[in-house]
Every structure is written in structure tokens, then in C-alpha cells.
Design a protein around this motif. Structure first.
Motif, short mmCIF file in Angstrom:
data_model
loop_
_atom_site.label_atom_id
_atom_site.label_comp_id
_atom_site.label_asym_id
_atom_site.label_seq_id
_atom_site.Cartn_x
_atom_site.Cartn_y
_atom_site.Cartn_z
N ARG A 70 63.36 35.13 28.95
CA ARG A 70 62.60 34.55 27.84
C ARG A 70 61.14 34.99 27.91
NH1 ARG A 70 63.04 32.62 22.69
NH2 ARG A 70 62.11 30.56 22.40
N ASN A 71 60.58 35.02 29.12
CA ASN A 71 59.20 35.44 29.31
C ASN A 71 59.01 36.91 28.93
OD1 ASN A 71 56.46 35.02 30.19
ND2 ASN A 71 56.97 36.17 32.03
N LEU A 72 59.96 37.76 29.37
CA LEU A 72 59.90 39.19 29.01
C LEU A 72 60.01 39.37 27.50
CD1 LEU A 72 62.21 40.68 31.81
CD2 LEU A 72 59.74 41.01 31.59
N SER A 73 60.85 38.56 26.89
CA SER A 73 61.06 38.65 25.44
C SER A 73 59.77 38.32 24.68
CB SER A 73 62.18 37.69 25.03
OG SER A 73 62.56 37.88 23.69
N LYS A 74 59.05 37.30 25.16
CA LYS A 74 57.78 36.94 24.53
C LYS A 74 56.72 38.01 24.77
CE LYS A 74 58.43 31.90 24.85
NZ LYS A 74 57.94 30.67 25.52
N ARG A 127 76.44 24.03 45.44
CA ARG A 127 76.96 24.98 44.44
C ARG A 127 76.49 24.61 43.03
NH1 ARG A 127 81.77 24.16 47.30
NH2 ARG A 127 82.73 23.02 45.57
N THR A 128 76.56 23.32 42.71
CA THR A 128 76.14 22.88 41.37
C THR A 128 74.68 23.22 41.12
OG1 THR A 128 77.77 21.11 41.27
CG2 THR A 128 75.84 20.87 39.87
N VAL A 129 73.82 22.95 42.09
CA VAL A 129 72.39 23.27 41.94
C VAL A 129 72.19 24.78 41.83
CG1 VAL A 129 70.15 23.19 43.11
CG2 VAL A 129 71.62 21.16 43.10
N LEU A 130 72.96 25.56 42.60
CA LEU A 130 72.85 27.02 42.54
C LEU A 130 73.29 27.55 41.17
CD1 LEU A 130 74.06 28.22 46.06
CD2 LEU A 130 71.77 28.47 45.09
N TYR A 131 74.39 27.03 40.64
CA TYR A 131 74.85 27.48 39.32
C TYR A 131 73.75 27.25 38.28
CZ TYR A 131 79.54 26.82 41.41
OH TYR A 131 80.64 26.86 42.22
N LEU A 132 73.35 25.98 38.16
CA LEU A 132 72.39 25.60 37.13
C LEU A 132 71.04 26.28 37.35
CD1 LEU A 132 73.30 21.81 37.10
CD2 LEU A 132 73.78 23.42 35.24
N GLY A 133 70.62 26.34 38.62
CA GLY A 133 69.33 26.93 38.95
C GLY A 133 69.29 28.42 38.67
N SER A 134 70.34 29.15 39.08
CA SER A 134 70.35 30.61 38.87
C SER A 134 70.40 30.94 37.39
CB SER A 134 71.53 31.25 39.61
OG SER A 134 72.77 30.75 39.12
N TRP A 135 71.20 30.21 36.63
CA TRP A 135 71.27 30.46 35.18
C TRP A 135 69.92 30.22 34.52
CZ3 TRP A 135 76.20 26.96 34.31
CH2 TRP A 135 77.30 27.58 34.94
N TYR A 136 69.30 29.11 34.89
CA TYR A 136 68.05 28.73 34.23
C TYR A 136 66.90 29.66 34.63
CZ TYR A 136 64.36 25.80 32.28
OH TYR A 136 63.30 25.34 31.53
N VAL A 137 66.81 30.00 35.90
CA VAL A 137 65.72 30.88 36.36
C VAL A 137 65.84 32.27 35.74
CG1 VAL A 137 64.82 32.10 38.39
CG2 VAL A 137 65.26 29.65 38.51
N LEU A 138 67.05 32.83 35.70
CA LEU A 138 67.24 34.14 35.08
C LEU A 138 66.90 34.08 33.58
CD1 LEU A 138 70.53 35.24 36.89
CD2 LEU A 138 68.30 36.37 37.07
N TRP A 139 67.26 32.97 32.94
CA TRP A 139 66.91 32.82 31.53
C TRP A 139 65.40 32.76 31.34
CZ3 TRP A 139 64.55 28.35 29.31
CH2 TRP A 139 64.33 28.47 27.93
N MET A 140 64.71 32.02 32.20
CA MET A 140 63.25 31.90 32.07
C MET A 140 62.58 33.27 32.19
SD MET A 140 61.74 28.39 33.69
CE MET A 140 62.16 28.79 35.37
N TYR A 141 63.07 34.09 33.13
CA TYR A 141 62.53 35.45 33.27
C TYR A 141 62.76 36.25 32.00
CZ TYR A 141 61.21 35.38 38.23
OH TYR A 141 60.58 35.12 39.42
N ARG A 149 67.10 35.68 19.00
CA ARG A 149 66.25 34.55 19.37
C ARG A 149 66.98 33.21 19.26
NH1 ARG A 149 60.80 36.33 19.54
NH2 ARG A 149 60.92 37.63 21.41
N ILE A 150 68.05 33.17 18.49
CA ILE A 150 68.79 31.90 18.34
C ILE A 150 69.56 31.59 19.63
CG2 ILE A 150 70.72 30.79 17.14
CD1 ILE A 150 68.13 32.88 15.30
N PRO A 151 70.50 32.46 20.07
CA PRO A 151 71.17 32.15 21.34
C PRO A 151 70.21 32.18 22.53
CG PRO A 151 71.78 34.33 20.55
CD PRO A 151 71.05 33.67 19.44
N GLU A 152 69.13 32.94 22.41
CA GLU A 152 68.14 33.01 23.49
C GLU A 152 67.50 31.65 23.76
OE1 GLU A 152 65.40 36.61 23.70
OE2 GLU A 152 63.93 35.01 23.44
N ALA A 153 67.51 30.77 22.75
CA ALA A 153 66.91 29.44 22.91
C ALA A 153 67.86 28.43 23.56
CB ALA A 153 66.46 28.91 21.55
N PHE A 154 69.16 28.70 23.53
CA PHE A 154 70.15 27.72 23.98
C PHE A 154 69.97 27.25 25.42
CE2 PHE A 154 73.75 28.84 20.73
CZ PHE A 154 72.89 28.48 19.69
#
Length: 439
Positions: free
Chosen positions: A196-200, A180-194, A118-123
Motif C-alpha cells: 500500500r505504501n509503495l502504491s501511494k 500461527r494465528t498471529v503469524l498468518y494475520l501479521g504477515s498478511w497485514y505487514v506485506l499489505w502495508m508495504y 485500488r478497490i481490492p487494495e483497500a480490503f
């Protein structure tokens, strides 16, 4: 040795972090103090205090790259922009490495880390903040950060035309870079949100289906990150020195991000332990984190040395200029950061974490983690600053202030994120294995 809990009850593992108003106040003061320090430093430099610029030297160095054609922000303002860009990229890396760490644990069927995941999961919660700063800086000051954005640089009719840079125009152009910059940041964040949601949901409902879904999602993330970790390094860091390139730069940049993320994870776990949280985390879990930092410090050194050696023995001017600027260019102002990085990034963790006991001791782990973070901060400093500000570089109030602002903001955002789920993933199917972890 581990304190074994033979009557494991997932419900008893639930634990919530309290982000106190006192902690919030201190971090807000830290952010404001960082901004104030940055502004004071910028003001003093704008008045010529302590700049010590050697304009003749700067002109001679830049003439070799065609930099003399560009006249933009004053030196003090460009140094502010450079520090904001460097810190935003540095903390973006720490953020996404949290997701990388969690994904690797799922793909490797690791059980020991379930108690700290849960610690790195929050980063990655910090990605929108650092990412927004990067995009804003690029939109407003992209021509100051990147030489390939200078006016006329890719226009054959212009007196500032550079054939080498123009040859890279299919990749290095304004629209494609921004996409490319928007795709990098967007893909990382969206995959993390999914994830994080599954984890909860796993916490709330239980069962193994969530673990398998997160494992599948981790596979997707690793495939995405395998490509984007390198291409983002090319875009955000390597293209600053537009004439120069290295086929190993993506790995080198990622290795620096990775070991820094591991050090921040370790520091966070220890800090929470010292505040009375995570009672089931024992010296065996800390030992594993210590082994990770030890191993990946050596991996970073291997990649660093391999890149350096290939360039050294080829001895081609278009390649060696990168190291010449850092060793002896600009009056030698980047020599100290270069060797601080090498000493604290390799020698300190290599000797410090060599013994078993060192990897199981709070003080040793904290000192070693701080050494790694400082080392790789300077890694990014010497990676970017020669190309960003050249002879106008230095280390003063602007650098201290920017770093304090970003560090305080990062800790604030991650602390707030930690309150949104139990510190222990109580229904993780491998949690019992983690509770009894003993090496």
C-alpha cells in the motif's frame, strides 16, 4: 464498446472518494442495529424461546465424538460465540483476498485491472479488526470453539482422554495455534502495508521502479499465502471437527474465500460507478470481473465435488461422518444451508454468467455477486456450525445481527481506506492499457 481516450493524461485520472458523514452515520447505525439484533436474539434464546433443543438427540450425536464430557457455556451463549468466530473468519478471508487479487495482477503483468486495483487494495485494512476479534475469541472461548482444547482431552490419565486427538497434540496445542494465528494475520497485514505504501509512492513520484518493487513484494506474498491459506483453513475451520480431516480442505476453503472476494470487489466497483466515480471503468472491465466470478465458481464446485466424491466412494466412517452430520445429522437442521450453498454457489453463477451480455450488465452482475456472497456465507455456516454448536444451530436473530454488524463494519473500514489514496493509481505504468481495454 469502450470509450477510448486518445489523449491519455495520468494527472486527469486522479480521483478521490468522499466518505460522507451521511454514509458514516448509516453504517454506524447498521453496526449498532446488528449488535442490538444479536443481543435480542441471545436474550430470547436464553429464555428458551425458539431453541427447540433435542437434548437426547444432541447427546447421542456428541457421544460418538466424546463431546458429552464437556460442559461449558449455555447453548445460546455458545451460538453467539460460534457466529462471531464464523463471521470473523469469513470477513478475514474477504480482506486478505483483496491483497491476493492485487498480487496476482502484478505477477501476471495484467494491465486491465490497474484501473480498479485500488478497490481490492483497500480490503486488507479490515484485517486488524477481524483478526483482533478472532484472537480475543480464541483467548477467552477457545475451549468452547475447539474440541481439542477441552480439559483432559490429551492427558492419558484423564477419563476424557482421546487418543486420536492426543496424536495431533504436536500441532494442535494452545501456544502453537496462537503463534500461527498471529503469524498468518501479521504477515498478511505487514506485506499489505508495504504494498500500500509503495502504491501511494507511485502516485506521488511516478516512474516504473515502484511497479517492479510491488511485483517483487507480490511474489513474496503469494509464496507466503500459498502455505498460510491452507494452514489457516486447517486451524480455523477444519480443526473444529477435530477427528475429521481432508487433504483437499485447504483448497476448498481458499476457493470459497476467493470467489467471495471477487464478488465483493465487483459489487464495490459497480457501487462506485453508480455514484459517479471511476468513469474510465467500462463494460469490458466488468466483463473480466464477471469472467473471474464465473470461472472461480466452477473451480470452487470442482474442489467441493472432488472432496465429496473421494469421501463418498471410500465410505470410511471416520470420513463420512462430516457429510452425514450435514445431510441428516442433528435432525436435518443443516440440510437447507448445505443445499442453498450448492445451488447458489454453483448453479446460479454457472447459468447466470454464461452469456457475454450478462457479464456486462450492472443488474446481472449485482444479482450474481450477491448470490455468490450469500452462497459462500452459507458455505462457511455449514462448514463450521455443526462442529461448533451441533443440534443447537439454527438461523435467527443472532445470525442476522452478527452478519449485519460485520458487514457494516467491513464497509465502514474499507470506505475509510478508500479515501486515503486516489481511486485510480494514476502513475501505474499500465494504466493507459486499462483505459483502452476492449474485449
Amino acid at each position: 464498446m469502450a470509450e477510448h481516450n486518445h489523449h491519455f493524461d495520468p494527472a486527469e485520472m486522479e480521483e478521490w472518494y468522499d466518505f460522507t458523514s451521511s454514509s458514516k452515520r448509516k453504517l454506524i447505525i447498521g453496526m449498532l442495529a446488528g449488535l442490538a439484533t444479536l443481543l435480542i436474539g441471545a436474550f430470547l434464546l436464553s429464555k428458551g424461546w425458539g431453541i427447540g433443543l433435542n437434548h437426547v438427540h444432541e447427546h447421542a450425536e456428541h457421544a460418538a465424538h466424546g463431546h458429552e464430557a464437556h460442559h461449558g457455556l449455555p447453548a445460546w451463549a455458545k451460538r453467539v460465540v460460534a457466529n462471531l468466530w464464523m463471521n470473523a473468519e469469513f470477513f478475514t478471508g474477504i480482506s486478505v483476498i483483496g491483497m491476493f487479487f492485487v498480487a496476482i495482477q502484478y505477477l501476471s503483468w495484467a494491465g486491465w485491472s490497474s484501473i480498479i486495483k485500488r478497490i481490492p487494495e483497500a480490503f486488507p485494512a479490515f484485517l486488524p479488526f477481524s483478526g483482533a476479534i478472532m484472537i480475543a475469541l480464541y483467548l477467552v472461548f477457545g475451549h468452547e470453539i475447539f474440541h481439542w482444547r477441552h480439559e483432559g482431552i490429551m492427558d492419558p490419565e484423564s477419563e476424557h482422554y482421546d487418543a486420536i486427538i492426543a496424536g495431533k497434540s504436536w500441532y494442535l496445542n494452545n501456544a502453537f495455534f496462537l503463534i500461527r494465528t498471529v503469524l498468518y494475520l501479521g504477515s498478511w497485514y505487514v506485506l499489505w502495508m508495504y504494498l500500500r505504501n509503495l502504491s501511494k509512492q507511485e502516485d506521488a513520484i511516478g516512474g516504473t521502479e515502484w511497479w517492479y518493487k510491488m511485483k517483487y513484494l507480490s511474489r513474496i506474498f503469494i509464496l507466503v499465502f500459498a502455505v498460510t491459506s491452507s494452514t489457516s483453513a486447517w486451524d480455523w475451520a477444519m480443526s473444529i471437527d477435530t477427528h475429521w480431516f481432508s487433504t483437499m480442505f485447504g483448497w476448498y476453503h481458499f476457493a470459497s474465500w476467493h470467489v467471495t472476494g471477487l464478488a465483493v470487489t465487483t459489487l464495490t466497483v459497480i457501487t462506485l460507478k453508480e455514484k459517479g466515480y471511476l468513469p474510465a471503468v467500462n463494460e469490458n472491465h466488468l466483463h473480466d470481473l464477471g469472467k473471474f466470478m464465473f470461472a472461480f465458481s466452477i473451480f470452487w464446485t470442482y474442489v467441493w465435488f472432488a472432496q465429496f466424491l473421494l469421501i463418498y466412494y471410500a465410505n470410511l466412517p471416520e470420513e463420512t461422518i462430516y457429510y452425514r452430520e450435514r445431510f441428516s445429522g442433528y435432525g436435518g437442521i443443516y440440510k437447507a444451508p448445505f443445499f442453498i450453498n450448492l445451488f447458489m454457489g454453483f448453479l446460479v453463477p454457472f447459468l447466470w454468467f454464461m452469456t457475454r451480455d450478462a457479464k456486462r450488465n450492472f443488474v446481472f452482475l449485482k444479482v450474481g455477486s450477491f448470490a455468490i456472497i450469500i452462497a459462500h456465507y452459507f458455505d462457511f455456516y455449514q462448514m463450521m456450525m455443526p462442529g461448533l454448536v451441533g443440534a443447537n444451530g439454527g438461523f435467527g436473530l443472532i445470525e442476522w445481527g452478527t452478519t449485519l454488524f460485520f458487514a457494516s463494519a467491513f464497509i465502514y473500514v474499507i470506505s475509510a481506506q478508500l479515501t486515503k489514496a486516489s481511486l485510480v493509481a494514476k502513475n501505474h505504468p499500465m494504466l493507459e492499457e486499462a483505459v483502452h481495454h476492449d474485449i
